[in-house]
Design a protein around this motif. Structure first.
Motif, PDB file in Angstrom:
ATOM      1  N   GLU A   5       2.583  14.466  67.522  1.00  0.00           N
ATOM      2  CA  GLU A   5       4.109  14.846  67.351  1.00  0.00           C
ATOM      3  C   GLU A   5       4.281  16.169  66.503  1.00  0.00           C
ATOM      4  O   GLU A   5       5.293  16.425  66.160  1.00  0.00           O
ATOM      5  CB  GLU A   5       4.727  13.625  66.362  1.00  0.00           C
ATOM      6  N   VAL A   6       3.218  16.711  66.453  1.00  0.00           N
ATOM      7  CA  VAL A   6       3.294  17.981  65.493  1.00  0.00           C
ATOM      8  C   VAL A   6       2.725  19.300  66.237  1.00  0.00           C
ATOM      9  O   VAL A   6       2.138  19.527  67.190  1.00  0.00           O
ATOM     10  CB  VAL A   6       2.132  17.808  64.344  1.00  0.00           C
ATOM     11  N   VAL A   7       3.613  20.404  65.622  1.00  0.00           N
ATOM     12  CA  VAL A   7       3.163  21.721  66.265  1.00  0.00           C
ATOM     13  C   VAL A   7       2.646  22.577  65.243  1.00  0.00           C
ATOM     14  O   VAL A   7       3.509  22.654  64.350  1.00  0.00           O
ATOM     15  CB  VAL A   7       4.637  22.190  67.056  1.00  0.00           C
ATOM     16  N   ARG A   8       1.927  23.270  65.326  1.00  0.00           N
ATOM     17  CA  ARG A   8       1.198  23.964  64.413  1.00  0.00           C
ATOM     18  C   ARG A   8       1.106  25.480  64.942  1.00  0.00           C
ATOM     19  O   ARG A   8       0.578  25.913  65.725  1.00  0.00           O
ATOM     20  CB  ARG A   8      -0.174  23.686  64.070  1.00  0.00           C
ATOM     21  N   GLY A   9       1.903  26.366  64.024  1.00  0.00           N
ATOM     22  CA  GLY A   9       2.030  27.871  64.517  1.00  0.00           C
ATOM     23  C   GLY A   9       2.582  27.979  65.944  1.00  0.00           C
ATOM     24  O   GLY A   9       2.853  26.878  66.724  1.00  0.00           O
ATOM     25  N   ALA A  10       2.625  28.819  66.308  1.00  0.00           N
ATOM     26  CA  ALA A  10       3.020  29.120  67.922  1.00  0.00           C
ATOM     27  C   ALA A  10       3.187  30.895  67.918  1.00  0.00           C
ATOM     28  O   ALA A  10       3.328  31.873  67.173  1.00  0.00           O
ATOM     29  CB  ALA A  10       4.590  28.889  67.981  1.00  0.00           C
ATOM     30  N   LYS A  11       3.070  31.119  69.365  1.00  0.00           N
ATOM     31  CA  LYS A  11       3.032  32.489  69.798  1.00  0.00           C
ATOM     32  C   LYS A  11       1.962  33.477  68.889  1.00  0.00           C
ATOM     33  O   LYS A  11       2.429  34.550  68.527  1.00  0.00           O
ATOM     34  CB  LYS A  11       4.313  33.038  69.998  1.00  0.00           C
ATOM     35  N   GLY A  12       0.650  32.873  68.698  1.00  0.00           N
ATOM     36  CA  GLY A  12      -0.203  33.734  67.891  1.00  0.00           C
ATOM     37  C   GLY A  12       0.050  33.911  66.335  1.00  0.00           C
ATOM     38  O   GLY A  12      -0.839  34.635  65.600  1.00  0.00           O
ATOM     39  N   VAL A  13       1.001  33.071  65.975  1.00  0.00           N
ATOM     40  CA  VAL A  13       1.082  33.200  64.514  1.00  0.00           C
ATOM     41  C   VAL A  13       0.672  31.923  63.838  1.00  0.00           C
ATOM     42  O   VAL A  13       0.561  30.795  64.465  1.00  0.00           O
ATOM     43  CB  VAL A  13       2.831  33.036  64.254  1.00  0.00           C
ATOM     44  N   ASP A  14      -0.087  32.111  62.755  1.00  0.00           N
ATOM     45  CA  ASP A  14      -0.899  31.076  61.946  1.00  0.00           C
ATOM     46  C   ASP A  14       0.168  30.530  61.290  1.00  0.00           C
ATOM     47  O   ASP A  14       0.025  30.721  59.730  1.00  0.00           O
ATOM     48  CB  ASP A  14      -1.933  31.565  61.238  1.00  0.00           C
ATOM     49  N   GLY A  15       1.102  29.839  61.661  1.00  0.00           N
ATOM     50  CA  GLY A  15       2.316  29.293  60.660  1.00  0.00           C
ATOM     51  C   GLY A  15       1.911  27.767  60.184  1.00  0.00           C
ATOM     52  O   GLY A  15       1.010  27.461  60.280  1.00  0.00           O
ATOM     53  N   GLY A  16       3.138  27.417  59.584  1.00  0.00           N
ATOM     54  CA  GLY A  16       3.199  25.908  59.340  1.00  0.00           C
ATOM     55  C   GLY A  16       3.192  25.098  60.449  1.00  0.00           C
ATOM     56  O   GLY A  16       3.124  25.263  61.559  1.00  0.00           O
ATOM     57  N   SER A  17       3.252  23.676  59.975  1.00  0.00           N
ATOM     58  CA  SER A  17       3.533  22.619  60.899  1.00  0.00           C
ATOM     59  C   SER A  17       4.717  22.010  61.163  1.00  0.00           C
ATOM     60  O   SER A  17       5.410  21.745  59.851  1.00  0.00           O
ATOM     61  CB  SER A  17       2.334  21.603  60.903  1.00  0.00           C
ATOM     62  N   VAL A  18       5.199  21.560  62.199  1.00  0.00           N
ATOM     63  CA  VAL A  18       6.563  20.870  62.315  1.00  0.00           C
ATOM     64  C   VAL A  18       6.549  19.523  63.017  1.00  0.00           C
ATOM     65  O   VAL A  18       5.703  19.518  64.058  1.00  0.00           O
ATOM     66  CB  VAL A  18       7.689  21.935  62.957  1.00  0.00           C
ATOM     67  N   GLU A  19       7.048  18.452  62.622  1.00  0.00           N
ATOM     68  CA  GLU A  19       7.049  17.313  63.155  1.00  0.00           C
ATOM     69  C   GLU A  19       8.368  16.762  63.438  1.00  0.00           C
ATOM     70  O   GLU A  19       9.280  16.907  62.739  1.00  0.00           O
ATOM     71  CB  GLU A  19       6.287  16.178  62.030  1.00  0.00           C
ATOM     72  N   LEU A  20       8.506  16.433  64.666  1.00  0.00           N
ATOM     73  CA  LEU A  20       9.974  15.608  64.901  1.00  0.00           C
ATOM     74  C   LEU A  20       9.621  14.297  65.049  1.00  0.00           C
ATOM     75  O   LEU A  20       8.669  13.644  65.644  1.00  0.00           O
ATOM     76  CB  LEU A  20      10.293  16.259  66.323  1.00  0.00           C
ATOM     77  N   VAL A  21      10.442  13.558  64.214  1.00  0.00           N
ATOM     78  CA  VAL A  21      10.557  11.925  64.254  1.00  0.00           C
ATOM     79  C   VAL A  21      11.637  11.362  64.568  1.00  0.00           C
ATOM     80  O   VAL A  21      12.778  12.077  64.525  1.00  0.00           O
ATOM     81  CB  VAL A  21      10.258  11.548  62.819  1.00  0.00           C
ATOM     82  N   GLY A  22      11.782  10.115  64.761  1.00  0.00           N
ATOM     83  CA  GLY A  22      12.975   9.421  65.284  1.00  0.00           C
ATOM     84  C   GLY A  22      13.471   9.622  66.616  1.00  0.00           C
ATOM     85  O   GLY A  22      12.805  10.051  67.365  1.00  0.00           O
ATOM     86  N   ASP A  23      14.523   9.201  66.662  1.00  0.00           N
ATOM     87  CA  ASP A  23      15.382   9.451  68.001  1.00  0.00           C
ATOM     88  C   ASP A  23      16.731   9.767  67.904  1.00  0.00           C
ATOM     89  O   ASP A  23      17.294   9.367  66.933  1.00  0.00           O
ATOM     90  CB  ASP A  23      15.532   8.028  68.656  1.00  0.00           C
ATOM     91  N   HIS A  24      17.314  10.505  68.783  1.00  0.00           N
ATOM     92  CA  HIS A  24      18.662  11.031  68.672  1.00  0.00           C
ATOM     93  C   HIS A  24      19.797   9.674  68.812  1.00  0.00           C
ATOM     94  O   HIS A  24      19.290   8.770  69.607  1.00  0.00           O
ATOM     95  CB  HIS A  24      19.104  12.085  69.888  1.00  0.00           C
ATOM     96  N   PRO A  25      20.866   9.733  68.262  1.00  0.00           N
ATOM     97  CA  PRO A  25      21.780   8.993  68.191  1.00  0.00           C
ATOM     98  C   PRO A  25      22.216   8.678  69.660  1.00  0.00           C
ATOM     99  O   PRO A  25      22.407   9.587  70.162  1.00  0.00           O
ATOM    100  CB  PRO A  25      23.158   9.358  67.336  1.00  0.00           C
TER     101      PRO A  25
END
Length: 375
Positions: free
Chosen positions: A353-373
């Motif tokens: 569920e995690v994205v770490r960095g993007a487009k050549g950037v050594d960035g942080g990690s982002v996690e999406l959890v749960g469901d939309h109402p």
């Protein structure tokens, strides 16, 4: 050689390029372009180069120039199919100047480029008129542009648009990963719809479903074509005012474009932090669920292609959230707290569920959890 043997004369017009139509288009767009200006602009429409008085930067302690270029992508196919060209300029300006404000810079001036199969003066003027109105809204000067007629390369009713802009920010006021801290809050800013990304997927889904652009869709309250042509919200002026607003301390901004929410947020986070975003904190507009259902598109693919109702993200201290929310709400921009930033080494991360960095950037990690109402 006799007159009967003399070859037929071939003119530029016969080759498909109408110089007079180009001049007529310039005449039609003059008034709208004249309004999209700033005091620093020198000269007028028609020069070989747009000029901007750089002495305006003398008051900066250490000015850093920021530049961006982009296009609208295949959304232009929707404008062409509907023969409506006065809104696509907002998509172009939004894609360009809203990238510049991400680092805290004020966009100063912009140029555009239109390539078309045939110059139809009224159509070109409508496109540029939209660009000029969006520049005026963003407080950016439209200092020049080019319209190129490409017969044989593009069909008579086909065109593409691109643009570039330049801005400035103080060196010590640049926003980005260097400012983000553990404990910061992630604030979502509502999009106006699909904006200008993912239209290759959307158009493929619509074609597969056999839906015509003039089909009325109850969930949209309008036709499919009207929904798909909804202009991109241009955030630049409102966000610049927010960054400068007393009582608000913005650490980072992220423009949610191609790649989706998680990937674009990861680009502005330092590598040692983790952001967890809760889908339950917002309900995406109906167009996103409609695309997903019609095409049986996996959620992961939707989320890395479309903005899912989030046009921008702000990362800021918890103490600034109320003031930032009030400021943006007063500007007509819906906002909500969607998550927070934590120490990446201590984060309890769910696999897959995690994205770490993007487009050549050594960035942080982002996690999406749960469901939309459920709407």
């Amino acid at each position: 050689m006799s007159d009967t043997e003399r070859p037929t004369s071939i003119t530029y017009a016969a080759a498909g390029v109408d110089v007079e139509a180009g001049d007529q288009a310039v005449e039609l767009m003059k008034e709208s372009v004249r309004r999209a200006t700033r005091p620093e602009v020198l000269g007028g429409l028609g020069g070989f180069a747009g000029m901007f008085d750089a002495s305006a930067l003398a008051s900066y302690r250490r000015p850093v120039l920021a530049t961006s270029t982009d296009g609208v992508g295949t959304k232009v196919a929707i404008a062409q199919a509907l023969d409506r060209h006065d809104t696509i300029g907002f998509d172009l300006v939004g894609m360009v100047v809203d990238d510049i404000v991400v680092c805290g810079a004020e966009a100063l001036f912009m140029t555009d480029y239109i390539a078309c199969g045939k110059v139809v003066p009224e159509r070109i003027a409508a496109i540029v008129g939209g660009i000029a109105r969006a520049c005026e809204q963003a407080r950016v000067a439209l200092v020049g542009g080019e319209t190129a007629e490409h017969p044989g390369l593009l069909d008579p009713d086909e065109y593409d648009v691109a643009g570039a802009a330049t801005g400035v920010v103080e060196h010590d006021e640049v926003l980005g990963p260097q400012r983000v801290e553990v404990g910061d809050v992630v604030l979502g800013l509502a999009s106006s719809g699909l904006h200008s990304n993912g239209y290759s997927l959307v158009r493929r889904v619509v074609a597969h479903a056999g839906w015509a652009l003039d089909r009325h869709v109850d969930e949209f309250g309008r036709t499919l074509g009207e929904e798909l042509l909804e202009p991109t919200r241009v955030y630049a002026a409102d966000l610049l005012d927010l960054v400068r607003f007393d009582g608000v301390d913005i650490h980072a901004l992220s423009h949610v474009t191609g790649g989706g929410l998680a990937a674009n947020l990861a680009r502005v986070l330092p590598s040692h932090v983790h952001a967890r975003l809760d889908r339950a904190s917002w309900t995406p507009p109906a167009v996103f669920s409609t695309v997903g259902t019609l095409g049986n598109v996996p959620r992961a693919d939707l989320e890395r292609t479309l903005n899912m109702g989030v046009g921008f993200v702000a990362v800021l201290p918890a103490g600034s959230v109320d003031a930032a929310t009030a400021h943006l709400t007063a500007r007509g921009i819906g906002t909500w707290v969607m998550g927070e930033v934590s120490d990446g080494s201590a984060a309890d991360v769910a696999a897959g569920e995690v994205v770490r960095g993007a487009k050549g950037v050594d960035g942080g990690s982002v996690e999406l959890v749960g469901d939309h109402p459920t709407p």
